[in-house]
Design an enzyme around this catalytic site. Structure first.
Site, mmCIF file in Angstrom:
data_model
loop_
_atom_site.group_PDB
_atom_site.id
_atom_site.type_symbol
_atom_site.label_atom_id
_atom_site.label_comp_id
_atom_site.label_asym_id
_atom_site.label_seq_id
_atom_site.Cartn_x
_atom_site.Cartn_y
_atom_site.Cartn_z
ATOM 1 N N CYS A 112 37.462 41.381 22.696
ATOM 2 C CA CYS A 112 38.832 40.840 22.760
ATOM 3 C C CYS A 112 39.157 39.903 21.601
ATOM 4 O O CYS A 112 40.319 39.554 21.394
ATOM 5 C CB CYS A 112 39.054 40.129 24.085
ATOM 6 S SG CYS A 112 38.663 41.183 25.477
ATOM 7 N N HIS A 257 45.136 35.877 23.510
ATOM 8 C CA HIS A 257 44.678 37.129 24.107
ATOM 9 C C HIS A 257 45.176 37.157 25.555
ATOM 10 O O HIS A 257 45.027 36.178 26.295
ATOM 11 C CB HIS A 257 43.153 37.193 24.041
ATOM 12 C CG HIS A 257 42.574 38.270 24.881
ATOM 13 N ND1 HIS A 257 43.053 39.559 24.848
ATOM 14 C CD2 HIS A 257 41.565 38.253 25.803
ATOM 15 C CE1 HIS A 257 42.363 40.281 25.708
ATOM 16 N NE2 HIS A 257 41.469 39.516 26.301
ATOM 17 N N ASN A 287 45.300 43.454 30.288
ATOM 18 C CA ASN A 287 44.397 43.012 29.227
ATOM 19 C C ASN A 287 44.027 44.227 28.368
ATOM 20 O O ASN A 287 43.305 45.106 28.833
ATOM 21 C CB ASN A 287 43.164 42.383 29.877
ATOM 22 C CG ASN A 287 42.115 41.945 28.874
ATOM 23 O OD1 ASN A 287 42.143 42.333 27.714
ATOM 24 N ND2 ASN A 287 41.178 41.147 29.334
HETATM 25 N N1 COA Z 1 42.019 42.804 44.921
HETATM 26 C C1 COA Z 1 41.743 42.087 46.021
HETATM 27 N N2 COA Z 1 40.674 41.284 46.114
HETATM 28 C C2 COA Z 1 39.864 41.197 45.041
HETATM 29 C C3 COA Z 1 40.107 41.913 43.865
HETATM 30 C C4 COA Z 1 41.226 42.741 43.832
HETATM 31 N N3 COA Z 1 41.556 43.481 42.742
HETATM 32 N N4 COA Z 1 39.137 41.629 42.971
HETATM 33 C C5 COA Z 1 38.306 40.748 43.568
HETATM 34 N N5 COA Z 1 38.749 40.486 44.817
HETATM 35 C C6 COA Z 1 38.171 39.600 45.819
HETATM 36 C C7 COA Z 1 36.704 39.376 45.608
HETATM 37 O O1 COA Z 1 35.962 40.414 46.210
HETATM 38 C C8 COA Z 1 36.498 38.049 46.290
HETATM 39 O O2 COA Z 1 36.411 38.269 47.682
HETATM 40 P P1 COA Z 1 35.384 37.430 48.573
HETATM 41 O O3 COA Z 1 35.809 36.002 48.387
HETATM 42 O O4 COA Z 1 35.606 37.993 49.913
HETATM 43 O O5 COA Z 1 34.051 37.713 47.982
HETATM 44 C C9 COA Z 1 37.804 37.312 46.036
HETATM 45 O O6 COA Z 1 38.765 38.312 45.682
HETATM 46 C C10 COA Z 1 37.737 36.271 44.962
HETATM 47 O O7 COA Z 1 37.110 36.827 43.843
HETATM 48 P P2 COA Z 1 36.886 35.984 42.536
HETATM 49 O O8 COA Z 1 36.181 36.834 41.511
HETATM 50 O O9 COA Z 1 36.284 34.645 42.874
HETATM 51 O O10 COA Z 1 38.404 35.732 42.121
HETATM 52 P P3 COA Z 1 38.940 34.808 41.003
HETATM 53 O O11 COA Z 1 39.958 33.911 41.536
HETATM 54 O O12 COA Z 1 37.836 34.247 40.156
HETATM 55 O O13 COA Z 1 39.716 35.851 40.058
HETATM 56 C C11 COA Z 1 39.475 37.169 38.085
HETATM 57 C C12 COA Z 1 39.011 36.952 39.519
HETATM 58 C C13 COA Z 1 38.697 38.363 37.513
HETATM 59 C C14 COA Z 1 40.937 37.474 38.071
HETATM 60 C C15 COA Z 1 39.173 35.905 37.254
HETATM 61 O O14 COA Z 1 37.836 35.502 37.448
HETATM 62 C C16 COA Z 1 39.421 36.103 35.808
HETATM 63 O O15 COA Z 1 40.538 36.301 35.376
HETATM 64 N N6 COA Z 1 38.367 35.978 34.990
HETATM 65 C C17 COA Z 1 38.489 36.125 33.585
HETATM 66 C C18 COA Z 1 38.563 37.579 33.284
HETATM 67 C C19 COA Z 1 38.893 37.811 31.876
HETATM 68 O O16 COA Z 1 39.691 37.142 31.307
HETATM 69 N N7 COA Z 1 38.243 38.829 31.349
HETATM 70 C C20 COA Z 1 38.485 39.335 30.101
HETATM 71 C C21 COA Z 1 37.997 38.454 29.052
HETATM 72 S S1 COA Z 1 38.344 39.219 27.606
#
Ligand code: COA
Length: 330
Positions: A112, A257, A287
């Protein structure tokens, strides 16, 4: 000519728009979860397009705006981790499609942050006298490396390409760039094992790093990447501001980004800058990795938001881990 300026931007997006509701038909998710956790509402997914098609569309738009012909290009760099083929590389495929016979072409892999790393490389070619007119493209078809049964990753990404033309210039358009990497944390975002298999290899060639099997599809420790972005992005932006002698308040737009709205919002708070100065298109594109910054810049340019003399900070972060920021004067 001592300076380097960006004289054109372009974007190429697949035709198919996939909404959060569409994804809720495929995995256990909802528009509510995706939009509140990320800000994403839809993304474009390649069905009939190749990466080369998207790069060509972006490149042609950028070249038209810069008033540059294919034969004028002496350097093409495509930042990607999802080239149509490992060989020939994406930039040579693009060269062939454009007929840019005078260009030296290579790909750059920095996930990215790829567009910023590629822009940095191109500007050094130009400043060093090795090139006059460079085409820098960030392009990804991430949909081909996603596990479409994994709701924690497949809802986040989209496909697309963005391009910029860099030219040698009397005036300075790239005021400063900073980049960095932390390979020690790289396994937090990885994909695609290729087994080492040859007549001399007696046992399974499965690649493992830190006792972890490398994933065939994109694997991401979301919260780890989230924390990394919240720490590194404000630091790299502050670094580029310090390097160039500007303050956050002097900046007209921040083009980060486009990974997650909560990241943009937190960076705005840390820099004490209004969120209104942060350009957002992740709601429509998701993304798109290396493509997200040039796609956003192309949109801003098309919408007439980029006015001469404006100062824009762009900042990328992601796999590697890698990060980078640049200060651009329009
Ligand atoms: N729909 C519904 N529930 C979902 C889901 C989806 N698409 N994806 C994950 N969940 C659930 C998980 O299973 C988890 O459930 P649990 O609590 O029962 O285990 C819950 O939602 C929370 O998951 P978590 O990973 O803690 O959520 P979060 O608030 O951290 O958000 C992201 C997840 C991926 C959106 C966040 O971590 C993020 O944006 N990270 C950076 C990603 C990024 O920028 N990547 C690219 C870099 S270039």
């Amino acid at each position: 000519m001592a300076g380097v300026k960006i004289s054109g931007y372009g974007a190429g997006l697949p035709k198919l728009a996939v909404t959060n509701d569409d994804l809720a038909q495929i995995v256990d998710t909802s528009d509510e979860w995706i939009s509140t956790r990320t800000g994403i509402r839809e993304r474009r997914i390649a069905v009939d397009e190749t990466l080369t098609d998207l790069c060509v569309e972006a490149a042609k738009a950028a070249m038209a705006q810069a008033e540059v012909m294919a034969k004028d290009l002496d350097l093409i760099i495509v930042a990607t981790v999802t080239a149509d083929l490992p060989l020939p590389n994406a930039s040579c495929m693009l060269q062939r499609a454009l007929g840019a016979v005078n260009a030296t072409c290579f790909d750059l892999s920095a996930a990215c942050s790829g567009f910023i790393f590629a822009m940095n490389t191109a500007q050094m070619y130009i400043r060093g006298g090795a090139a006059k007119t460079a085409l820098v493209v960030g392009g990804e078809i991430l949909s081909k490396i996603l596990d479409w049964t994994d709701r924690s990753t497949c809802v986040l990404f989209g496909d697309g390409a963005g391009a910029a033309v860099l030219t040698a210039s009397e005036t300075e358009g790239i005021l400063g760039i900073t980049t960095g990497s932390d390979g020690a944390k790289g396994m937090a975002l990885n994909f695609m094992e290729r087994e080492i298999a040859n007549p001399f290899k007696k046992t399974s060639g499965k690649i493992d790093v830190d006792d972890m099997d490398v994933s065939r599809f994109l694997y991401m420790e979301g919260p780890e990447i989230f924390k990394f972005a919240l720490t590194k992005v404000p630091v790299s932006i502050s670094e580029v501001l310090k390097k160039t002698g500007y303050k956050a308040a002097d900046i007209d737009y921040f083009v980060l980004h486009q990974a997650n709205y909560r990241i943009l919002s937190s960076v705005a708070k840390r820099l004490h800058v209004s969120e209104d100065k942060f350009y957002v298109n992740l709601d429509r594109c998701g993304n798109t990795s290396a493509a997200s910054i040039p796609i956003a810049m192309a949109e801003m340019s098309r919408r007439g938001l980029l006015k001469k003399g404006m100062k824009i900070v762009i900042a990328g972060f992601g796999g590697g881990l890698t990060w980078g920021a640049a200060l651009i004067e329009v």
